[in-house]
Enzyme design. Structure first.
Site, PDB file in Angstrom:
ATOM      1  N   ASP A 126      30.089  64.743  -2.559  1.00 20.35           N
ATOM      2  CA  ASP A 126      30.345  65.132  -3.947  1.00 20.35           C
ATOM      3  C   ASP A 126      29.057  65.690  -4.536  1.00 20.35           C
ATOM      4  O   ASP A 126      27.960  65.322  -4.090  1.00 20.35           O
ATOM      5  CB  ASP A 126      30.825  63.932  -4.783  1.00 20.35           C
ATOM      6  CG  ASP A 126      31.640  64.344  -6.016  1.00 20.35           C
ATOM      7  OD1 ASP A 126      32.886  64.228  -5.983  1.00 20.35           O
ATOM      8  OD2 ASP A 126      31.026  64.830  -6.999  1.00 20.35           O
ATOM      9  N   ILE A 151      43.477  70.385  -1.369  1.00 18.45           N
ATOM     10  CA  ILE A 151      44.338  69.743  -2.372  1.00 18.45           C
ATOM     11  C   ILE A 151      44.073  70.313  -3.771  1.00 18.45           C
ATOM     12  O   ILE A 151      44.919  70.296  -4.652  1.00 18.45           O
ATOM     13  CB  ILE A 151      44.117  68.203  -2.374  1.00 18.45           C
ATOM     14  CG1 ILE A 151      44.408  67.622  -0.980  1.00 18.45           C
ATOM     15  CG2 ILE A 151      44.986  67.521  -3.427  1.00 18.45           C
ATOM     16  CD1 ILE A 151      44.339  66.102  -0.900  1.00 18.45           C
ATOM     17  N   ILE A 192      41.231  61.259  -6.105  1.00 17.42           N
ATOM     18  CA  ILE A 192      41.938  61.424  -4.828  1.00 17.42           C
ATOM     19  C   ILE A 192      40.998  61.124  -3.665  1.00 17.42           C
ATOM     20  O   ILE A 192      41.373  60.433  -2.715  1.00 17.42           O
ATOM     21  CB  ILE A 192      42.554  62.831  -4.696  1.00 17.42           C
ATOM     22  CG1 ILE A 192      43.573  63.072  -5.817  1.00 17.42           C
ATOM     23  CG2 ILE A 192      43.229  63.004  -3.321  1.00 17.42           C
ATOM     24  CD1 ILE A 192      44.225  64.452  -5.804  1.00 17.42           C
ATOM     25  N   GLY A 196      34.682  66.001  -2.323  1.00 14.71           N
ATOM     26  CA  GLY A 196      35.197  65.558  -3.609  1.00 14.71           C
ATOM     27  C   GLY A 196      35.427  64.064  -3.503  1.00 14.71           C
ATOM     28  O   GLY A 196      36.212  63.610  -2.669  1.00 14.71           O
ATOM     29  N   ALA A 197      34.684  63.300  -4.283  1.00 14.15           N
ATOM     30  CA  ALA A 197      34.798  61.840  -4.223  1.00 14.15           C
ATOM     31  C   ALA A 197      35.335  61.315  -5.555  1.00 14.15           C
ATOM     32  O   ALA A 197      34.890  60.294  -6.065  1.00 14.15           O
ATOM     33  CB  ALA A 197      33.440  61.218  -3.898  1.00 14.15           C
ATOM     34  N   GLY A 198      36.290  62.042  -6.105  1.00  8.36           N
ATOM     35  CA  GLY A 198      36.899  61.631  -7.370  1.00  8.36           C
ATOM     36  C   GLY A 198      38.062  60.677  -7.120  1.00  8.36           C
ATOM     37  O   GLY A 198      38.022  59.871  -6.191  1.00  8.36           O
ATOM     38  N   ARG A 229      48.116  74.473 -14.307  1.00 11.33           N
ATOM     39  CA  ARG A 229      47.347  74.541 -13.065  1.00 11.33           C
ATOM     40  C   ARG A 229      46.588  75.872 -13.003  1.00 11.33           C
ATOM     41  O   ARG A 229      45.501  75.961 -12.458  1.00 11.33           O
ATOM     42  CB  ARG A 229      48.272  74.437 -11.861  1.00 11.33           C
ATOM     43  CG  ARG A 229      48.902  73.065 -11.696  1.00 11.33           C
ATOM     44  CD  ARG A 229      49.653  73.001 -10.382  1.00 11.33           C
ATOM     45  NE  ARG A 229      50.319  71.708 -10.231  1.00 11.33           N
ATOM     46  CZ  ARG A 229      51.533  71.451 -10.679  1.00 11.33           C
ATOM     47  NH1 ARG A 229      52.233  72.368 -11.309  1.00 11.33           N
ATOM     48  NH2 ARG A 229      52.070  70.259 -10.498  1.00 11.33           N
ATOM     49  N   HIS A 271      53.109  75.557  -5.503  1.00  8.28           N
ATOM     50  CA  HIS A 271      52.989  74.267  -6.175  1.00  8.28           C
ATOM     51  C   HIS A 271      52.789  74.555  -7.653  1.00  8.28           C
ATOM     52  O   HIS A 271      51.693  74.767  -8.101  1.00  8.28           O
ATOM     53  CB  HIS A 271      51.792  73.509  -5.605  1.00  8.28           C
ATOM     54  CG  HIS A 271      51.580  72.165  -6.240  1.00  8.28           C
ATOM     55  ND1 HIS A 271      52.541  71.187  -6.225  1.00  8.28           N
ATOM     56  CD2 HIS A 271      50.522  71.642  -6.888  1.00  8.28           C
ATOM     57  CE1 HIS A 271      52.062  70.111  -6.838  1.00  8.28           C
ATOM     58  NE2 HIS A 271      50.847  70.366  -7.249  1.00  8.28           N
TER      59      HIS A 271
HETATM   60  O1  TXD Z   1      49.609  68.510  -5.013  1.00 13.54           O
HETATM   61  C1  TXD Z   1      48.460  68.788  -5.207  1.00 13.54           C
HETATM   62  N1  TXD Z   1      47.859  69.700  -4.477  1.00 13.54           N
HETATM   63  C2  TXD Z   1      47.685  68.108  -6.266  1.00 13.54           C
HETATM   64  C3  TXD Z   1      46.436  68.688  -6.669  1.00 13.54           C
HETATM   65  C4  TXD Z   1      48.116  66.904  -6.859  1.00 13.54           C
HETATM   66  C5  TXD Z   1      47.304  66.232  -7.726  1.00 13.54           C
HETATM   67  C6  TXD Z   1      45.988  66.704  -8.113  1.00 13.54           C
HETATM   68  N2  TXD Z   1      45.659  67.986  -7.602  1.00 13.54           N
HETATM   69  C7  TXD Z   1      44.315  68.535  -7.790  1.00 13.54           C
HETATM   70  O2  TXD Z   1      43.404  67.845  -6.932  1.00 13.54           O
HETATM   71  C8  TXD Z   1      43.685  68.374  -9.140  1.00 13.54           C
HETATM   72  O3  TXD Z   1      44.195  69.320 -10.035  1.00 13.54           O
HETATM   73  C9  TXD Z   1      42.234  68.617  -8.808  1.00 13.54           C
HETATM   74  O4  TXD Z   1      41.976  70.017  -8.703  1.00 13.54           O
HETATM   75  C10 TXD Z   1      42.081  68.009  -7.414  1.00 13.54           C
HETATM   76  C11 TXD Z   1      41.298  66.698  -7.368  1.00 13.54           C
HETATM   77  O5  TXD Z   1      41.903  65.746  -8.182  1.00 13.54           O
HETATM   78  P1  TXD Z   1      41.141  64.374  -8.561  1.00 13.54           P
HETATM   79  O6  TXD Z   1      42.039  63.608  -9.428  1.00 13.54           O
HETATM   80  O7  TXD Z   1      40.570  63.745  -7.349  1.00 13.54           O
HETATM   81  O8  TXD Z   1      39.956  64.967  -9.428  1.00 13.54           O
HETATM   82  P2  TXD Z   1      38.542  64.269  -9.809  1.00 13.54           P
HETATM   83  O9  TXD Z   1      38.688  62.812  -9.901  1.00 13.54           O
HETATM   84  O10 TXD Z   1      38.023  65.027 -10.975  1.00 13.54           O
HETATM   85  O11 TXD Z   1      37.624  64.581  -8.543  1.00 13.54           O
HETATM   86  C12 TXD Z   1      37.119  65.841  -8.264  1.00 13.54           C
HETATM   87  C13 TXD Z   1      35.729  65.651  -7.743  1.00 13.54           C
HETATM   88  C14 TXD Z   1      34.755  65.075  -8.774  1.00 13.54           C
HETATM   89  O12 TXD Z   1      34.184  63.883  -8.283  1.00 13.54           O
HETATM   90  C15 TXD Z   1      33.700  66.183  -8.928  1.00 13.54           C
HETATM   91  O13 TXD Z   1      32.372  65.679  -9.118  1.00 13.54           O
HETATM   92  C16 TXD Z   1      33.807  66.889  -7.602  1.00 13.54           C
HETATM   93  O14 TXD Z   1      35.195  66.923  -7.318  1.00 13.54           O
HETATM   94  N3  TXD Z   1      33.267  68.246  -7.578  1.00 13.54           N
HETATM   95  C17 TXD Z   1      32.676  68.761  -6.503  1.00 13.54           C
HETATM   96  N4  TXD Z   1      32.449  68.242  -5.288  1.00 13.54           N
HETATM   97  C18 TXD Z   1      31.817  69.015  -4.393  1.00 13.54           C
HETATM   98  N5  TXD Z   1      31.401  70.282  -4.664  1.00 13.54           N
HETATM   99  C19 TXD Z   1      31.624  70.841  -5.874  1.00 13.54           C
HETATM  100  N6  TXD Z   1      31.245  72.086  -6.129  1.00 13.54           N
HETATM  101  C20 TXD Z   1      32.287  70.073  -6.851  1.00 13.54           C
HETATM  102  N7  TXD Z   1      32.666  70.292  -8.137  1.00 13.54           N
HETATM  103  C21 TXD Z   1      33.261  69.170  -8.573  1.00 13.54           C
END
Ligand code: TXD
Length: 323
Positions: free
Chosen positions: A40, A125, A20, A16-18, A95, A182
């Protein structure tokens, strides 16, 4: 390690390169924790962020290598895998609404980890956290003490910040504990929260604050994620979540044996068997080396049980989805 030894630095894979994922990579560079592989489904985003962060290395003075892409083979041999893949929470979404979408994503990621990095310490996460870390352990087949969820460090950091502001003291001198899932049912433990060792109930007696103010802080903590989602309007918190997962990573890689609240696999502790839920654990080179079983009073136990019930429901829903 000898010069040119590819194992000279730790390897950390970020699935996941979003928001976080990118922040994690940046922190890993700044803290010189190791080399980074960003993965990603959007390989270009992963590669672009890796290159961008690596180009800050000459300025900030670190030598991590960072690569990004969408090939699981690149994570081979990772010491730590941090998983943020999935869909974030949008305004108005709980969530729990995420469960269906993200269980499938986590099952896929688990397969990649099982094939390419089965010896890694895995930190999940992705939300809904307690259910997703359970799916990860089930689908990857990794030992439960090597699969853990990040939430408690973040939730207790929020609690600590609000307490530090209330008391007008350094965040460094405030410790706090948050138990349970959580979600809105998390249990911030006032009795175990202190300023330099002085429990919060004593501070109330000392006139530093009032029960009402503490109650408001507890509820702000439980809704801490939602408060940020509402402000951002697009997506959820990422700086503090990334910092929290990095603290867990550091404790594992450096065998610090820090005591941190994490979503850990329980096998009888707290009367719970086979669930992942937030409890204090010791994280060291062995992964989750110990679950700390603190004694709860009746009210705390009731709140914890209620929180576990909501985790159970999410896991039951996930079980159906992943078969
Ligand atoms: O305390 C905690 N655990 C949390 C959890 C606190 C804050 C956010 N939390 C959760 O983390 C949030 O609800 C999300 O489920 C995750 C990731 O948060 P982020 O803000 O980084 O989300 P993004 O920016 O949408 O990044 C997710 C990336 C995005 O680039 C997608 O293209 C990628 O995940 N993605 C995938 N990567 C690999 N493989 C698959 N299948 C895939 N699907 C989406």
């Amino acid at each position: 390690p000898s010069e040119g030894d590819p194992m000279a630095r730790n390897k950390i894979a970020l699935i996941g390169a979003g928001h976080i994922g990118g922040t994690l990579a940046h922190l890993i560079g700044l803290k010189e924790l190791g080399d980074v592989v960003l993965f990603d489904v959007f390989g270009g985003v992963a590669a672009g962020k890796a290159l961008d962060i690596m180009q800050s290395a000459p300025v900030d003075g670190f030598d991590s290598t960072m690569v990004g892409g969408s090939d699981y083979a690149a994570i081979a041999g990772a010491d730590v895998v941090i998983v943020t893949a999935g869909f974030p929470r949008m305004p108005g979404m709980s969530r729990d609404d995420l469960v269906a979408k993200n269980a499938e994503v986590i099952a896929q990621v688990a397969e990649g980890i099982r094939t390419h990095a089965p010896d890694a310490f895995v930190i999940v996460i992705t939300n809904p956290l307690d259910a997703m870390v359970w799916v990860m352990q089930q689908k990857s087949g990794l030992p439960p003490h090597k699969v853990v969820g990040m939430a408690g460090v973040l939730d207790s950091a929020r609690f600590r910040l609000f307490l530090a502001h209330e008391f007008n003291v350094s965040v460094e001198d405030v410790t706090a504990f948050v138990l349970g899932g959580h979600g809105d049912t998390m249990v911030p433990l006032i009795r175990y929260s202190t300023v330099a060792g002085i429990p919060v109930p004593d501070l109330i007696r000392m006139g530093w604050t009032t029960q009402e103010k503490i109650d408001a802080i507890v509820s702000r903590t439980a809704n801490g994620g939602g408060e940020i989602v509402k402000l951002l309007e697009k997506g959820s918190a990422f700086y503090a979540p990334a910092a929290s997962a990095i603290a867990m990573t550091e404790s594992y890689l450096k065998d610090k044996k820090r005591v941190m609240p994490c979503a850990a696999h329980l096998s009888g502790q707290y009367g719970i068997d086979g669930l992942y839920v937030g409890v204090p654990v010791v994280i060291g080179a062995g992964g989750v080396e110990r679950v700390v079983e603190i004694s709860l009073n009746e009210q705390e136990q009731a709140a914890f049980d209620k929180s576990c019930d909501s985790v159970k429901e999410l896991i039951a829903a996930s079980r159906k989805l992943i078969g």
